[in-house]
Design a protein around this motif. Structure first.
Motif, PDB file in Angstrom:
ATOM      1  N   ASP A  38       0.832  -1.210   0.000  1.00 34.68           N
ATOM      2  CA  ASP A  38       0.000   0.000   0.000  1.00 34.68           C
ATOM      3  C   ASP A  38       0.869   1.263   0.000  1.00 34.68           C
ATOM      4  O   ASP A  38       0.562   2.240  -0.689  1.00 34.68           O
ATOM      5  CB  ASP A  38      -0.939   0.015   1.210  1.00 34.68           C
ATOM      6  CG  ASP A  38      -2.042  -1.016   1.123  1.00 34.68           C
ATOM      7  OD1 ASP A  38      -2.345  -1.466  -0.007  1.00 34.68           O
ATOM      8  OD2 ASP A  38      -2.601  -1.376   2.178  1.00 34.68           O
ATOM      9  N   HIS A  39       1.935   1.231   0.785  1.00 36.24           N
ATOM     10  CA  HIS A  39       2.866   2.365   0.784  1.00 36.24           C
ATOM     11  C   HIS A  39       3.502   2.528  -0.594  1.00 36.24           C
ATOM     12  O   HIS A  39       3.634   3.641  -1.101  1.00 36.24           O
ATOM     13  CB  HIS A  39       3.969   2.157   1.832  1.00 36.24           C
ATOM     14  CG  HIS A  39       3.499   2.297   3.235  1.00 36.24           C
ATOM     15  ND1 HIS A  39       3.141   1.213   3.989  1.00 36.24           N
ATOM     16  CD2 HIS A  39       3.319   3.386   4.017  1.00 36.24           C
ATOM     17  CE1 HIS A  39       2.768   1.623   5.186  1.00 36.24           C
ATOM     18  NE2 HIS A  39       2.867   2.948   5.229  1.00 36.24           N
ATOM     19  N   GLU A  40       3.904   1.415  -1.163  1.00 40.02           N
ATOM     20  CA  GLU A  40       4.544   1.429  -2.484  1.00 40.02           C
ATOM     21  C   GLU A  40       3.620   2.061  -3.525  1.00 40.02           C
ATOM     22  O   GLU A  40       4.020   2.926  -4.305  1.00 40.02           O
ATOM     23  CB  GLU A  40       4.901  -0.001  -2.884  1.00 40.02           C
ATOM     24  CG  GLU A  40       5.789  -0.115  -4.083  1.00 40.02           C
ATOM     25  CD  GLU A  40       7.263  -0.091  -3.725  1.00 40.02           C
ATOM     26  OE1 GLU A  40       8.057   0.131  -4.655  1.00 40.02           O
ATOM     27  OE2 GLU A  40       7.626  -0.274  -2.557  1.00 40.02           O
ATOM     28  N   VAL A  41       2.355   1.643  -3.512  1.00 44.53           N
ATOM     29  CA  VAL A  41       1.379   2.163  -4.470  1.00 44.53           C
ATOM     30  C   VAL A  41       1.146   3.652  -4.239  1.00 44.53           C
ATOM     31  O   VAL A  41       1.121   4.448  -5.186  1.00 44.53           O
ATOM     32  CB  VAL A  41       0.048   1.369  -4.370  1.00 44.53           C
ATOM     33  CG1 VAL A  41      -1.061   2.052  -5.150  1.00 44.53           C
ATOM     34  CG2 VAL A  41       0.243  -0.051  -4.842  1.00 44.53           C
ATOM     35  N   ALA A  42       0.987   4.042  -2.974  1.00 43.46           N
ATOM     36  CA  ALA A  42       0.710   5.448  -2.658  1.00 43.46           C
ATOM     37  C   ALA A  42       1.872   6.358  -3.059  1.00 43.46           C
ATOM     38  O   ALA A  42       1.666   7.398  -3.691  1.00 43.46           O
ATOM     39  CB  ALA A  42       0.406   5.592  -1.168  1.00 43.46           C
ATOM     40  N   TRP A  43       3.097   5.967  -2.702  1.00 46.74           N
ATOM     41  CA  TRP A  43       4.253   6.788  -3.042  1.00 46.74           C
ATOM     42  C   TRP A  43       4.519   6.789  -4.539  1.00 46.74           C
ATOM     43  O   TRP A  43       4.951   7.814  -5.093  1.00 46.74           O
ATOM     44  CB  TRP A  43       5.489   6.348  -2.261  1.00 46.74           C
ATOM     45  CG  TRP A  43       5.480   6.890  -0.864  1.00 46.74           C
ATOM     46  CD1 TRP A  43       5.069   6.241   0.267  1.00 46.74           C
ATOM     47  CD2 TRP A  43       5.857   8.205  -0.458  1.00 46.74           C
ATOM     48  NE1 TRP A  43       5.172   7.076   1.344  1.00 46.74           N
ATOM     49  CE2 TRP A  43       5.666   8.286   0.942  1.00 46.74           C
ATOM     50  CE3 TRP A  43       6.352   9.321  -1.122  1.00 46.74           C
ATOM     51  CZ2 TRP A  43       5.942   9.435   1.674  1.00 46.74           C
ATOM     52  CZ3 TRP A  43       6.625  10.465  -0.392  1.00 46.74           C
ATOM     53  CH2 TRP A  43       6.417  10.523   0.988  1.00 46.74           C
ATOM     54  N   SER A  44       4.261   5.680  -5.187  1.00 50.28           N
ATOM     55  CA  SER A  44       4.416   5.635  -6.656  1.00 50.28           C
ATOM     56  C   SER A  44       3.411   6.573  -7.312  1.00 50.28           C
ATOM     57  O   SER A  44       3.752   7.317  -8.238  1.00 50.28           O
ATOM     58  CB  SER A  44       4.210   4.213  -7.175  1.00 50.28           C
ATOM     59  OG  SER A  44       5.259   3.387  -6.756  1.00 50.28           O
ATOM     60  N   TRP A  45       2.175   6.545  -6.828  1.00 51.53           N
ATOM     61  CA  TRP A  45       1.141   7.440  -7.363  1.00 51.53           C
ATOM     62  C   TRP A  45       1.541   8.896  -7.149  1.00 51.53           C
ATOM     63  O   TRP A  45       1.428   9.720  -8.064  1.00 51.53           O
ATOM     64  CB  TRP A  45      -0.200   7.161  -6.680  1.00 51.53           C
ATOM     65  CG  TRP A  45      -1.267   8.123  -7.091  1.00 51.53           C
ATOM     66  CD1 TRP A  45      -2.087   8.028  -8.172  1.00 51.53           C
ATOM     67  CD2 TRP A  45      -1.617   9.345  -6.420  1.00 51.53           C
ATOM     68  NE1 TRP A  45      -2.936   9.121  -8.221  1.00 51.53           N
ATOM     69  CE2 TRP A  45      -2.663   9.943  -7.159  1.00 51.53           C
ATOM     70  CE3 TRP A  45      -1.162   9.992  -5.275  1.00 51.53           C
ATOM     71  CZ2 TRP A  45      -3.254  11.134  -6.786  1.00 51.53           C
ATOM     72  CZ3 TRP A  45      -1.747  11.192  -4.913  1.00 51.53           C
ATOM     73  CH2 TRP A  45      -2.770  11.747  -5.669  1.00 51.53           C
ATOM     74  N   LEU A  46       2.008   9.216  -5.937  1.00 51.01           N
ATOM     75  CA  LEU A  46       2.422  10.588  -5.638  1.00 51.01           C
ATOM     76  C   LEU A  46       3.543  11.026  -6.582  1.00 51.01           C
ATOM     77  O   LEU A  46       3.465  12.097  -7.192  1.00 51.01           O
ATOM     78  CB  LEU A  46       2.891  10.714  -4.184  1.00 51.01           C
ATOM     79  CG  LEU A  46       3.464  12.072  -3.811  1.00 51.01           C
ATOM     80  CD1 LEU A  46       2.389  13.142  -3.846  1.00 51.01           C
ATOM     81  CD2 LEU A  46       4.135  12.023  -2.457  1.00 51.01           C
TER      82      LEU A  46
END
Length: 127
Positions: A38-46
């Protein structure tokens, strides 16, 4: 915006996609126990959104700096007085509580507005 100004001052080629890999690796090492997909997805999106914004500004800050410098140098004393007044008219319209903090004389308010104008151009020169 500040990041795009800073990057504009860099020499050489800037590869934003390489930064994403370094950023994610750094974040993983900072919080290894808590890091998950979830962190990976969120930071990638950001980062993808930041990267789009940066790409939209690539190459433009130098032209914007020149245009702003030309604008400020072309203003007459009357134009500058108008800008000083309008800064506060717009500010107090958008943030009425600001009137509680700016209870100085008109001369002091004009001094602050002049500093804001100078700082705007300085941001382009030395972000």
């Amino acid at each position: 915006d500040i990041l795009s100004l800073r990057l504009a001052k860099c020499k050489g080629t800037i590869v934003l996609t390489e930064y994403k890999a370094v950023m994610l690796a750094s974040l993983r090492s900072l919080v290894p126990k808590d890091w998950d997909s979830d962190h990976e997805v969120a930071w990638s999106w950001l980062w993808e959104n930041v990267e789009q914004m940066l790409k939209a500004h690539m190459g433009k800050p130098a032209a914007m700096e020149q245009a702003l410098a030309a604008l400020w140098s072309s203003l007459t004393a009357d134009d500058l007085a108008f800008v000083r007044r309008e800064v506060y008219v717009n500010f107090f319209t958008q943030a009425p509580s600001g009137m509680d903090h700016f209870k100085q004389s008109t001369t002091r308010l004009h001094f602050i507005a002049d500093k804001v104008v100078a700082m705007t151009l300085d941001m382009y020169k030395e972000p």
